[in-house]
Design a protein around this motif. Structure first.
Motif, PDB file in Angstrom:
ATOM      1  N   ALA A  78      -4.082   4.030  -4.166  1.00  0.00           N
ATOM      2  CA  ALA A  78      -2.725   3.852  -4.712  1.00  0.00           C
ATOM      3  C   ALA A  78      -2.725   4.023  -6.222  1.00  0.00           C
ATOM      4  N   TYR A 101      -0.580   6.791  -8.295  1.00  0.00           N
ATOM      5  CA  TYR A 101       0.359   6.372  -9.344  1.00  0.00           C
ATOM      6  C   TYR A 101       0.065   7.093 -10.652  1.00  0.00           C
ATOM      7  N   CYS A 152       1.903  -0.547  -7.025  1.00  0.00           N
ATOM      8  CA  CYS A 152       1.800  -0.365  -5.581  1.00  0.00           C
ATOM      9  C   CYS A 152       2.322  -1.616  -4.885  1.00  0.00           C
ATOM     10  N   ARG A 177       1.341  -3.789  -1.666  1.00  0.00           N
ATOM     11  CA  ARG A 177       0.234  -3.951  -0.720  1.00  0.00           C
ATOM     12  C   ARG A 177       0.747  -4.068   0.712  1.00  0.00           C
ATOM     13  N   TRP A 212      -1.214   1.841   0.857  1.00  0.00           N
ATOM     14  CA  TRP A 212      -0.232   1.005   0.183  1.00  0.00           C
ATOM     15  C   TRP A 212       0.885   1.884  -0.358  1.00  0.00           C
ATOM     16  N   THR A 213       2.096   1.370  -0.315  1.00  0.00           N
ATOM     17  CA  THR A 213       3.243   2.096  -0.842  1.00  0.00           C
ATOM     18  C   THR A 213       3.124   2.211  -2.357  1.00  0.00           C
ATOM     19  N   VAL A 214       3.423   3.391  -2.879  1.00  0.00           N
ATOM     20  CA  VAL A 214       3.399   3.613  -4.325  1.00  0.00           C
ATOM     21  C   VAL A 214       4.814   3.995  -4.753  1.00  0.00           C
TER      22      VAL A 214
END
Length: 470
Positions: free
Chosen positions: A144, A148, A254, A256, A263-265
């Motif tokens: 992540a 990013y 990110c 979690r 993980w979503t960024v």
């Protein structure tokens, strides 16, 4: 710098969902723990190189074996691994300079011995010239983080994979005003930071990149990783209030997720936005207190308040004991009232001439990273600080070896308007060509130029407790 991945995330009912007011209170309460300055610590990052062919990147399996050998040792310091394979030793908080230095030196001796058996050495250099380097560690956190940082250019990858530093941690200071008050120490850390960048610059920029000719390319990389994440809050603000605003208004790196999945960024989502909009932001859920604590570990300003103050602007230093000079210098200038006042006056006058933009993107910090002590104003301020430290160290109980090491550094560099990067540049310029190419000449020249530049025999002092960092 990033370090070992934290325990897997799992959202459960025991975690505390946050309101905006609660988040502000939480950050306000944990960033500065005030009281009499008593503890000191250091975090030392090292490049791991082949002893015979230091210009060549190491195969992942060889680095992994080296890390395993080091982790098997009974160390007093915490040993962690950075994404590019760098090793970091973080001292425990110590109540004397002697305790901090002695403990770290003993652990370094043990680690060097373990690596020597595998034909490897530790090298103190702020930026690894062996590029490109692969990322050694894979985890949702680092995946992540790289995603990013890739949005803003190559600096994030360079920071993660190839930078190394000496970080010094000091107590926040008294609640009351004065040379040892937390407000004054907060300001001193940011104003002195540019001088520390210049004095200890040890990452010469080469090639045709954006930091060509800089003495401290590592500082340029850190300042370019993100528009806000590596920025200091405005010093005009009260320290706690300024840090709270800065922390909550910085983008979330990110979100979690449970298990080992990605993980979503999110893009452009500040922690304050997440608090206010919750699942509507695309994060999928509301933030918890644990999310906020994690978010704080992804902020990388030059001075990070973690209950104590973590000074993050110093390059890794050459020689076996070169690192102890910045530790001793920072200790003297922060924990001796007379030296603290002298240093503050010197750097305040310097900073006033450069305006009030936030570090590290203001002209003073940029000049320090580009020119080191070739800049006459930075050189003058550094000389004042080293004289003040030399007077303070005996009062603080520093042994003769530490005093001699600080004095030798001042003679070799400060009085001559030089920094460690200049030694490596001189040696590289005299080295000519060679089959290893520019990177090989750089690493070998650095080893040659800094041989014998260690600070002598010394002792120890630690760091306040630290959590996961990038």
């Amino acid at each position: 710098m990033p370090e070992d991945s934290p325990a897997p995330f799992a959202l459960n009912a025991a975690q505390t969902l946050l309101t905006e007011a609660a988040a502000e209170d939480l950050v306000h309460g944990i960033c500065f723990k005030t009281g009499p300055p008593r503890l000191l610590g250091a975090e030392l990052e090292w490049l791991v190189l082949d002893a015979e062919r230091p210009w060549l990147p190491l195969p992942p399996e060889r680095l992994t074996a080296a890390h395993a050998a080091a982790r098997a040792l009974p160390l007093n310091s915490r040993l962690t691994v950075e994404p590019g394979g760098q090793l970091e030793l973080s001292s425990a908080p110590a109540d004397s300079l002697t305790a901090c230095l002695d403990g770290l030196r003993a652990d370094l001796t043990a680690v060097r011995g373990a690596l020597h058996g595998q034909g490897l050495v530790l090298r103190g250099l702020g930026q690894d010239p062996r590029t490109p380097l692969d990322r050694l560690l894979a985890s949702p956190r680092y995946d992540a983080m790289e995603t990013y940082f890739d949005r803003t250019g190559p600096a994030g990858r360079a920071m993660m994979r190839s930078s190394a530093s000496v970080q010094v941690c000091v107590d926040a200071g008294h609640e009351e005003p004065g040379p040892l008050g937390h407000g004054r120490r907060w300001h001193l850390a940011h104003l002195l930071g540019a001088v520390l960048v210049a004095v200890f610059a040890n990452s010469p920029g080469r090639g045709d990149g954006p930091y060509r000719g800089w003495r401290c390319a590592r500082q340029g990389i850190w300042s370019d990783i993100d528009p806000r994440r590596a920025l200091a809050p405005p010093l005009a603000a009260e320290p706690r209030a300024g840090w709270v605003r800065h922390a909550l208004d910085t983008e979330v790196m990110c979100v979690r997720a449970p298990g080992d999945g990605p993980w979503t960024v999110p893009s452009g989502l500040s922690f304050r936005d997440w608090l206010r909009a919750g699942p509507r932001t695309g994060a999928g859920r509301r933030p918890t207190a644990e999310d906020l604590e994690y978010h704080l570990t992804t902020l990388f300003p030059p001075v990070r308040p973690r209950g104590h103050l973590e000074l993050r602007m110093i390059d890794a230093q050459p020689g076996e004991d070169g690192w102890l000079v910045p530790v001793a210098l920072v200790h003297a200038l922060f924990d001796d009232p007379g030296a603290a006042e002298t240093a503050y006056r010197a750097v305040k006058a310097l900073a006033d001439a450069y305006g009030s933009q936030c570090a590290p993107r203001n002209p003073l910090w940029r000049t320090a990273a580009r020119s080191g002590l070739a800049d006459p104003e930075l050189r003058t301020a550094a000389a004042v600080c080293f004289r003040a430290a030399a007077e303070a160290l005996p009062r603080l109980g520093a042994g003769s070896e530490v005093q001699d090491a600080v004095g030798a550094f001042a003679e070799r560099y400060v009085r001559r308007g030089r920094c460690p990067a200049d030694d490596a540049e001189d040696a590289a310029g005299a080295g000519g060509g060679g089959r290893a190419g520019a990177a090989g000449r750089s690493v070998r020249a650095h080893a040659t130029a800094t041989a014998g530049s260690g600070a002598g025999e010394h002792r120890r002092r630690p760091t306040a407790a630290k959590g996961p960092r990038p």
